[in-house]
Design a protein around this motif. Structure first.
Motif, PDB file in Angstrom:
ATOM      1  N   GLN A 138       0.813  -1.159  -0.171  1.00  0.00           N
ATOM      2  CA  GLN A 138      -0.393  -0.375   0.302  1.00  0.00           C
ATOM      3  C   GLN A 138       0.663   1.441  -0.235  1.00  0.00           C
ATOM      4  N   PRO A 139       0.318   2.051  -0.290  1.00  0.00           N
ATOM      5  CA  PRO A 139       1.123   3.524  -0.455  1.00  0.00           C
ATOM      6  C   PRO A 139       1.733   3.700   0.804  1.00  0.00           C
ATOM      7  N   HIS A 140       2.956   4.364   1.012  1.00  0.00           N
ATOM      8  CA  HIS A 140       3.843   4.784   2.066  1.00  0.00           C
ATOM      9  C   HIS A 140       3.920   5.981   2.009  1.00  0.00           C
ATOM     10  N   PRO A 141       2.835   6.590   3.136  1.00  0.00           N
ATOM     11  CA  PRO A 141       2.801   8.238   3.105  1.00  0.00           C
ATOM     12  C   PRO A 141       4.069   8.778   3.539  1.00  0.00           C
ATOM     13  N   TRP A 142       4.658   8.702   3.766  1.00  0.00           N
ATOM     14  CA  TRP A 142       6.330   9.031   4.539  1.00  0.00           C
ATOM     15  C   TRP A 142       6.904   9.614   4.370  1.00  0.00           C
ATOM     16  N   GLU A 143       7.325   8.336   3.318  1.00  0.00           N
ATOM     17  CA  GLU A 143       8.690   8.553   1.994  1.00  0.00           C
ATOM     18  C   GLU A 143       8.752  10.138   0.235  1.00  0.00           C
ATOM     19  N   PHE A 144       9.946  10.172   0.456  1.00  0.00           N
ATOM     20  CA  PHE A 144      10.357  10.737  -0.684  1.00  0.00           C
ATOM     21  C   PHE A 144      10.924   9.291  -1.211  1.00  0.00           C
ATOM     22  N   VAL A 145      10.846   9.573  -2.756  1.00  0.00           N
ATOM     23  CA  VAL A 145      11.575   9.018  -3.230  1.00  0.00           C
ATOM     24  C   VAL A 145      12.789   9.770  -4.132  1.00  0.00           C
ATOM     25  N   ARG A 146      14.026   9.506  -4.387  1.00  0.00           N
ATOM     26  CA  ARG A 146      15.176  10.372  -5.071  1.00  0.00           C
ATOM     27  C   ARG A 146      15.639   9.630  -5.984  1.00  0.00           C
ATOM     28  N   ILE A 147      15.519  10.052  -6.763  1.00  0.00           N
ATOM     29  CA  ILE A 147      15.472   9.450  -8.198  1.00  0.00           C
ATOM     30  C   ILE A 147      17.148  10.139  -8.678  1.00  0.00           C
ATOM     31  N   ASN A 148      17.014  11.229  -8.222  1.00  0.00           N
ATOM     32  CA  ASN A 148      18.416  11.526  -8.669  1.00  0.00           C
ATOM     33  C   ASN A 148      19.467  10.709  -7.909  1.00  0.00           C
ATOM     34  N   TYR A 149      19.036  10.099  -6.025  1.00  0.00           N
ATOM     35  CA  TYR A 149      20.321   9.658  -5.199  1.00  0.00           C
ATOM     36  C   TYR A 149      20.081   8.114  -5.825  1.00  0.00           C
ATOM     37  N   SER A 150      20.984   7.881  -6.714  1.00  0.00           N
ATOM     38  CA  SER A 150      21.210   6.544  -7.094  1.00  0.00           C
ATOM     39  C   SER A 150      22.615   6.644  -7.622  1.00  0.00           C
ATOM     40  N   TYR A 151      23.344   5.216  -6.838  1.00  0.00           N
ATOM     41  CA  TYR A 151      24.077   4.595  -7.671  1.00  0.00           C
ATOM     42  C   TYR A 151      23.973   3.127  -7.523  1.00  0.00           C
ATOM     43  N   THR A 152      25.800   2.748  -8.241  1.00  0.00           N
ATOM     44  CA  THR A 152      25.383   1.546  -8.680  1.00  0.00           C
ATOM     45  C   THR A 152      26.414   0.576  -7.776  1.00  0.00           C
ATOM     46  N   ILE A 153      25.819  -0.075  -8.108  1.00  0.00           N
ATOM     47  CA  ILE A 153      26.793  -1.326  -6.907  1.00  0.00           C
ATOM     48  C   ILE A 153      26.810  -2.647  -7.582  1.00  0.00           C
ATOM     49  N   GLY A 154      28.282  -3.250  -7.855  1.00  0.00           N
ATOM     50  CA  GLY A 154      29.022  -4.001  -8.962  1.00  0.00           C
ATOM     51  C   GLY A 154      29.241  -5.065  -7.142  1.00  0.00           C
TER      52      GLY A 154
END
Ligand code: GL7
Length: 786
Positions: free
Chosen positions: A159-175
């Protein structure tokens, strides 16, 4: 407030009031409250950046947050306004609050401690980030079938989680995996697999809304969404494989409590969290300061147990491979930035990975681990048995220790044991590294929110200042002899017991007399925590009541709560036993008014908030030397429960603070326990010497509580091994419980002792703990927002 709720209902949730469900209303209320968090949050982030403040980064595989709405209402002091708004809208506030699923991203004390720390960091204006994993499925749900634990998946993000903000610009590649090449004399890791870590931020608001920090949880995404070639060729399932593979990383929380899991997925999860956090930290640091030499001055990283211990090699890797620093400089900067908290001495919880697995999953890190280990060997002149790599195993505890500025234990006793046992050799080489920071809990959630009745009494008696300065509870000492105050304290406790009693009747059909002692043991099911000792005492008591039903017994309700790790069959058999004993005892016409047992399923943070304020007696009965600290023990004390307990973990300090006369002590000390355990035949000898214990075991073996076969392993272990000394401590425990009976019968005196427990619990605020970390470990200062 009312208009804001209606606004969000219509414009955010897209519902007219006449069509709105409880869920719609709860989201509208949550968005309304969230709006009030955003101002302080943005202000805090801005102030920390503008003032060039040092930041604290708390890396943890677990954050056992529970519900957020009620906590935010309390911290923003919105209760009166919210109460009126909801009344105007014809809504029941409790129903709205109860609709929120618990964020159960943790197993037990370690995860809940992280959540309390986040709240205290915000309440103290300390600039901080919590970094964790956004598990789609938190800790499993527990049901009982025929008295046995059955696990089902938890689904809070369904269900939607009303407290979070998705930050698409904070994304990192993990190898992961792949191989290491040398290009121009520099190591270049070519991972064979990779995923994206994407940030999801939740503001954590502090007391009175002056400051909010971010809890940044990483979700895993595939680097390529869909294999279009395979899809177009008609292989639709295979085409989605990259996505499925990546998503497993943030799919489930490992449900092991204190036991290590040797799964490759777990190692990948740990690296996923750690690498994402460190990349994020470095990006922020470089944007603000640019000069790598300033790292330890501006960044303090705390490793919550060894789970993120790969942070040492990862930070060195980033500094060497991405920024071109030589190994020595990189290691020195990393070590001055990192710190490690040890949370347990149990050998099964000390993380170890085979060099083979580490080398395969993280080949570059395996090289760096060997460099760290070799460097330490040469510079410290350590004995041969000490080291990170021993045989074919990588020891994460040693790695965390060697890469940390400070290593801390979580209670005074535990810290001494850390020095004397697990890290004895390293402690000799680095005698200043280990420090103590006794755990604490936030009084906002565990008193102000969970216990509004007591809160009103406290506010009216000593003012509201205790909420941010829990030492002010000492002002109650002056009232501990005041009959009118004690009557009000008694009434507040009784009201909580009535509410719990109603819940137990409705949910379990158990009749809990609110005037009986409410005797509560809630925590994960583990042999060392000795729920077995508690249920055996119940059986022995039941038998004694039968022998003299007309004696002056003090009525008692024993309440259990807790989950067993799915693979921990011995802990599961204790659950089964408790439920079987409850089924028999609760219906016994001779004893039913004197002894009841309730075991509500699916113990979680929200249930703790109902149970702890209603408890008279707190069971903290672990084998001495085994419970690193405990934090539930502190919540009970603050809420006016008396403790029956051993000299273990923070019980020692609780007893010192509340006074030995206000604490029911029993059992062997840690030193005595170690000696007793080494004595051949200790279990059998202790059982033979205890009539009560022997009878309890006999009644089980006779099948008095249902199928005895399900208990054979448990009985056998108790008679022949008993590694946690249930038998050796049984008589002392039984005797202490009878002292509890007598004390409870003197109502005024009990209430006085309860008042003194509350008055002297100020030390156990997580504000005090966080101040200690800021002063002794992080060297961080609070920041005032502009
Ligand atoms: C724990 C300890 O067992 C517990 O005593 C302590 O209070 C808690 C927080 O420091 O950490 N260690 C551990 O591995 N788990 C704990 O709860 C799971």
């Amino acid at each position: 407030m009312r208009d804001q709720i209606l606004h969000h209902l219509t414009h955010t949730q897209g519902r007219g009031p006449e069509f709105a469900t409880v869920f719609d209303w709860r989201l509208a209320v949550s968005y309304t409250v969230r709006d009030l968090m955003v101002g302080p949050w943005v202000g805090a982030i801005r102030a920390a950046r503008d003032q060039g403040a040092k930041r604290v980064y708390y890396l943890s595989m677990e954050f056992l947050i529970g519900r957020i709405l009620g906590d935010a209402i309390v911290n923003l002091e919105l209760e009166p306004a919210m109460g009126r708004a909801l009344t105007l809208l014809g809504l029941d506030e409790q129903v709205i609050l109860d609709d929120e699923p618990d964020a159960a991203l943790g197993n037990g004390g370690l995860g809940r401690l992280a959540a309390c720390f986040m709240e205290s960091l915000s309440s103290l204006n300390c600039p901080a980030f919590g970094y964790g994993i956004r598990y789609e499925h938190g800790l499993f749900r527990q049901r009982f079938e025929g008295g046995q634990q059955v696990e089902t998946p938890e689904d809070w993000l369904n269900q939607p989680h009303p407290w979070e903000f998705v930050r698409i610009n904070y994304s990192y590649t993990i190898g992961f995996k792949g191989h290491v090449e040398t290009v121009d004399g520099r190591a270049v890791w070519q991972p064979g697999e990779s995923v994206i870590a994407r940030a999801h931020d939740t503001p954590v608001i502090g007391w009175q809304g002056h400051w909010a920090n971010s809890l940044r949880l990483w979700g895993a995404l595939p680097t390529t969404l869909l294999d279009l070639k395979r899809f177009n060729a008609g292989d639709h399932t295979a085409a989605a494989e990259p996505e499925a593979l990546a998503r497993t990383l943030s799919r489930v929380l490992y449900p092991d409590d204190t036991t290590e899991s040797g799964k490759e997925l777990r190692l990948k999860q740990e690296y996923f969290l750690t690498s994402a956090a460190l990349q994020d930290i470095m990006a922020r640091f470089l944007a603000e300061h640019g000069d790598l030499e300033m790292l330890p001055e501006k960044v303090a990283i705390q490793l919550n147990d060894t789970h993120p211990a790969i942070a040492g090699p990862e930070l060195i890797r980033l500094l060497m491979d991405d920024h071109g620093l030589p190994f020595d400089r990189a290691q020195d900067l990393a070590r001055r930035t990192l710190n490690y908290t040890n949370h347990t001495l149990l050998p099964e919880a000390l993380e170890r990975w085979s060099t083979w697995l580490m080398g395969r999953v993280l080949p570059r890190h395996m090289q760096i681990i060997q460099m760290i280990d070799e460097d330490h060997r040469v510079t410290s002149g350590r004995p041969a048995q000490v080291g990170i790599v021993q045989g074919d195993q990588v020891h994460m505890g040693e790695l965390a220790f060697i890469m940390a500025s400070r290593v801390n234990g979580v209670s005074a006793l535990h810290t001494e044991l850390v020095k004397d046992t697990v890290f004895a050799d390293l402690h000799k080489l680095h005698p200043d590294r280990i420090v103590n920071q006794t755990n604490g809990v936030t009084p906002r959630r565990w008193l102000r929110m969970a216990n509004p009745g007591l809160t009103t009494l406290l506010d009216e008696t000593i003012g509201t200042g205790w909420t941010k300065d829990l030492d002010q509870l000492s002002g109650l000492e002056a009232h501990a002899g005041d009959g009118a105050f004690l009557d009000r304290l008694h009434a507040a406790k009784r009201a909580n017991k009535v509410a719990l009693s109603d819940g137990l009747l409705a949910g379990l059909g158990v009749r809990a007399d609110p005037d009986a002692i409410f005797d509560v043991q809630v925590k994960r099911m583990h042999e060392y925590k000795r729920q077995l000792l508690n249920v055996l005492e119940a059986i022995a008591l039941w038998h004694r009541i039968h022998e003299s039903p007309n004696a002056n017994w003090t009525p008692r309700v024993k309440i259990f709560g807790g989950k067993a790790a799915p693979g921990y069959w011995l802990a599961k058999s204790v659950i089964h036993l408790i439920n079987d004993v409850a089924a028999t005892i609760n219906n016994d016409p001779v004893t039913r008014d004197l002894l009841q047992i309730a075991y509500p399923p699916n113990y979680n943070v929200s249930m703790a908030e109902d149970l702890i304020p209603a408890a008279d007696l707190s069971e903290q009965i672990s084998t001495a030397g085994k419970e690193a600290s405990g934090t539930g023990n502190m919540k009970f004390t603050m809420n006016g429960a008396l403790t029956i307990g051993t000299l273990d973990g923070a019980n020692v300090e609780i007893r010192e603070h509340v006074g030995p006369e206000n604490f029911f002590l029993f059992g062997l000390t840690a030193d005595e326990a170690a000696i007793e355990k080494a004595r051949p035949g200790h279990a059998r000898a202790a059982i033979e010497a205890s009539e009560d214990m022997k009878i309890a075991l006999q009644l089980i073996a006779e099948g008095r509580f249902g199928r005895a076969e399900s208990c054979y392993a448990l009985l056998d272990r108790t008679w022949n091994d008993d590694p946690f000394l249930v038998a050796s401590d049984f008589d002392a425990y039984f005797t202490a419980q009878r002292a509890v009976d007598r004390a409870y019968a003197d109502r005024a005196d009990w209430d006085r002792m309860a008042a003194l427990n509350i008055a002297r619990s100020g030390f156990f605020s997580s504000d005090r703990t966080i101040r200690g970390y800021m002063r002794d470990i992080w060297h961080a200062e609070p920041v005032t927002p502009a």
